[in-house]
Design a protein around this motif. Structure first.
Motif, PDB file in Angstrom:
ATOM      1  N   ILE A 116       4.306   6.675   2.381  1.00  0.00           N
ATOM      2  CA  ILE A 116       3.127   6.213   1.640  1.00  0.00           C
ATOM      3  C   ILE A 116       1.869   6.258   2.505  1.00  0.00           C
ATOM      4  CG2 ILE A 116       3.171   3.703   2.082  1.00  0.00           C
ATOM      5  CD1 ILE A 116       2.863   3.496  -1.083  1.00  0.00           C
ATOM      6  N   ARG A 117       2.030   6.093   3.818  1.00  0.00           N
ATOM      7  CA  ARG A 117       0.862   6.220   4.700  1.00  0.00           C
ATOM      8  C   ARG A 117       0.326   7.651   4.664  1.00  0.00           C
ATOM      9  NH1 ARG A 117       2.892   4.256   8.928  1.00  0.00           N
ATOM     10  NH2 ARG A 117       1.866   2.220   8.965  1.00  0.00           N
ATOM     11  N   ASP A 149      -2.341   2.171  -7.334  1.00  0.00           N
ATOM     12  CA  ASP A 149      -3.773   1.878  -7.209  1.00  0.00           C
ATOM     13  C   ASP A 149      -4.232   2.024  -5.759  1.00  0.00           C
ATOM     14  OD1 ASP A 149      -3.974   1.415  -9.903  1.00  0.00           O
ATOM     15  OD2 ASP A 149      -3.893  -0.780  -9.736  1.00  0.00           O
ATOM     16  N   ALA A 150      -3.401   1.579  -4.815  1.00  0.00           N
ATOM     17  CA  ALA A 150      -3.749   1.722  -3.399  1.00  0.00           C
ATOM     18  C   ALA A 150      -3.776   3.193  -2.991  1.00  0.00           C
ATOM     19  CB  ALA A 150      -2.759   0.942  -2.534  1.00  0.00           C
ATOM     20  N   LEU A 151      -2.833   3.972  -3.515  1.00  0.00           N
ATOM     21  CA  LEU A 151      -2.817   5.406  -3.229  1.00  0.00           C
ATOM     22  C   LEU A 151      -4.069   6.080  -3.785  1.00  0.00           C
ATOM     23  CD1 LEU A 151       0.900   6.424  -3.944  1.00  0.00           C
ATOM     24  CD2 LEU A 151      -0.250   6.395  -1.723  1.00  0.00           C
ATOM     25  N   ALA A 152      -4.412   5.746  -5.027  1.00  0.00           N
ATOM     26  CA  ALA A 152      -5.580   6.361  -5.660  1.00  0.00           C
ATOM     27  C   ALA A 152      -6.858   6.029  -4.898  1.00  0.00           C
ATOM     28  CB  ALA A 152      -5.689   5.895  -7.112  1.00  0.00           C
ATOM     29  N   ALA A 153      -6.908   4.832  -4.299  1.00  0.00           N
ATOM     30  CA  ALA A 153      -8.075   4.416  -3.517  1.00  0.00           C
ATOM     31  C   ALA A 153      -8.022   4.949  -2.088  1.00  0.00           C
ATOM     32  CB  ALA A 153      -8.166   2.894  -3.496  1.00  0.00           C
ATOM     33  N   ARG A 154      -6.942   5.651  -1.752  1.00  0.00           N
ATOM     34  CA  ARG A 154      -6.711   6.177  -0.398  1.00  0.00           C
ATOM     35  C   ARG A 154      -6.766   5.071   0.657  1.00  0.00           C
ATOM     36  NH1 ARG A 154      -6.454  11.593   0.097  1.00  0.00           N
ATOM     37  NH2 ARG A 154      -7.072  12.859  -1.708  1.00  0.00           N
ATOM     38  N   GLU A 184       1.231  -2.068   3.287  1.00  0.00           N
ATOM     39  CA  GLU A 184       1.495  -3.500   3.114  1.00  0.00           C
ATOM     40  C   GLU A 184       2.252  -3.768   1.816  1.00  0.00           C
ATOM     41  OE1 GLU A 184      -1.080  -7.667   2.581  1.00  0.00           O
ATOM     42  OE2 GLU A 184      -2.090  -5.778   3.056  1.00  0.00           O
ATOM     43  N   LEU A 185       1.811  -3.126   0.740  1.00  0.00           N
ATOM     44  CA  LEU A 185       2.464  -3.313  -0.558  1.00  0.00           C
ATOM     45  C   LEU A 185       3.884  -2.755  -0.562  1.00  0.00           C
ATOM     46  CD1 LEU A 185      -0.516  -2.433  -2.914  1.00  0.00           C
ATOM     47  CD2 LEU A 185       0.625  -4.660  -2.763  1.00  0.00           C
ATOM     48  N   MET A 186       4.080  -1.624   0.109  1.00  0.00           N
ATOM     49  CA  MET A 186       5.418  -1.036   0.147  1.00  0.00           C
ATOM     50  C   MET A 186       6.391  -1.945   0.886  1.00  0.00           C
ATOM     51  SD  MET A 186       7.476   1.323  -0.760  1.00  0.00           S
ATOM     52  CE  MET A 186       6.558   2.785  -1.264  1.00  0.00           C
ATOM     53  N   ASP A 226      10.874  -5.628   0.738  1.00  0.00           N
ATOM     54  CA  ASP A 226      11.329  -6.972   1.121  1.00  0.00           C
ATOM     55  C   ASP A 226      11.798  -7.754  -0.107  1.00  0.00           C
ATOM     56  OD1 ASP A 226      10.797  -6.532   3.775  1.00  0.00           O
ATOM     57  OD2 ASP A 226       8.955  -7.730   3.835  1.00  0.00           O
ATOM     58  N   LEU A 227      11.042  -7.642  -1.205  1.00  0.00           N
ATOM     59  CA  LEU A 227      11.406  -8.347  -2.428  1.00  0.00           C
ATOM     60  C   LEU A 227      12.734  -7.839  -2.972  1.00  0.00           C
ATOM     61  CD1 LEU A 227      10.785 -10.301  -4.743  1.00  0.00           C
ATOM     62  CD2 LEU A 227       9.485  -8.456  -5.838  1.00  0.00           C
TER      63      LEU A 227
END
Length: 236
Positions: A104-105, A194-199, A206-208, A213-214
């Motif tokens: 994802i990074r 959304d984080a990907l689209a915002a680059r 962090e979200l991944m 973890d969840l």
């Protein structure tokens, strides 16, 4: 019906027989959706009859599932659905964190608008499956979302790793996650997208991590492996 090792025959009406990949996907979904329990013996002859294909084709399916760690192939005994331990579960989710944060990074830095829309379509389809209560489709689409992120990097290596990790983690969750919760959920995927689209690579990573973890926190590693099932009842 007893299918031999010869040519595959189509089903009534002249339909083409299922491919190795199609049969593999159906067995994987049966495992992930808890219809096929760990320890179940997968008999070539019985599966050939269920899917109306040759035993040779079933043998190829079982070899593929064996390579992915979903099936254990034992000499002179046959094939059995794998039964990962609690330690296996911890290892699998650790490796998912490592692989998916890397994916994802990189993706946050390179994803195209077309890639964003492709992932968004998967998330929308997943939400529709949740609304319809279609557990098999929920599981398939959730895995497809994570796998497609790796594929968008055009890395056969990462895609291969993710394909196996998704399959193995689906098996783990089928055993150890409480029955009422059987999927990632599209809400987390929307945030990731959304984080990907915002680059925003930092937020995406962090979200991944929070997402994985969840998933791991929802496992009940005290649960025991359930009894085997009747293949004819699972694949009518």
């Amino acid at each position: 019906m007893n299918m031999g090792d010869g040519m595959d025959s189509g089903k009534a009406g002249g339909a083409s027989p299922l491919s190795v990949e199609e049969i593999r996907d159906r067995i994987w979904l049966a495992i992930a959706s808890r219809r096929l329990s760990p320890g179940t013996r997968l008999k070539e002859e019985e599966l050939a009859g269920v899917f109306n294909v040759s035993r040779g084709r079933i043998r190829l399916v079982l070899k593929e599932l064996g390579r992915e760690g979903l099936v254990i192939l034992q000499a002179n005994r046959g094939a059995f659905v794998a039964a990962p331990t609690a330690e296996d579960a911890a290892d699998i989710f650790h490796l998912r964190r490592v692989a998916e944060t890397r994916i994802i990074r990189r993706l946050a830095e390179t994803i195209s608008p077309e890639g964003v829309e492709e992932l968004r379509a998967l998330v929308q389809a997943e939400a529709e499956a949740v609304a319809a209560g279609d557990k098999s489709e929920i599981i398939r689409l959730s895995g497809a979302f994570h796998l497609r992120m790796a594929e968008l990097l055009n890395s056969d290596f990462l895609a291969c790793i993710m394909r196996e990790l998704i399959a193995r983690s689906s098996l783990v969750t089928a055993i150890y996650r409480p029955q009422h919760d059987v999927h990632c959920g599209p809400a987390d995927h929307v945030k990731l997208l959304d984080a990907l689209a915002a680059r925003d690579s930092g937020r995406a990573v962090e979200l991944m991590v929070e997402h994985i973890d969840l998933l791991e926190s929802e496992l009940d590693l005290r649960q025991s492996v359930r009894k085997s099932n009747d293949l004819n009842a699972i694949f009518p």
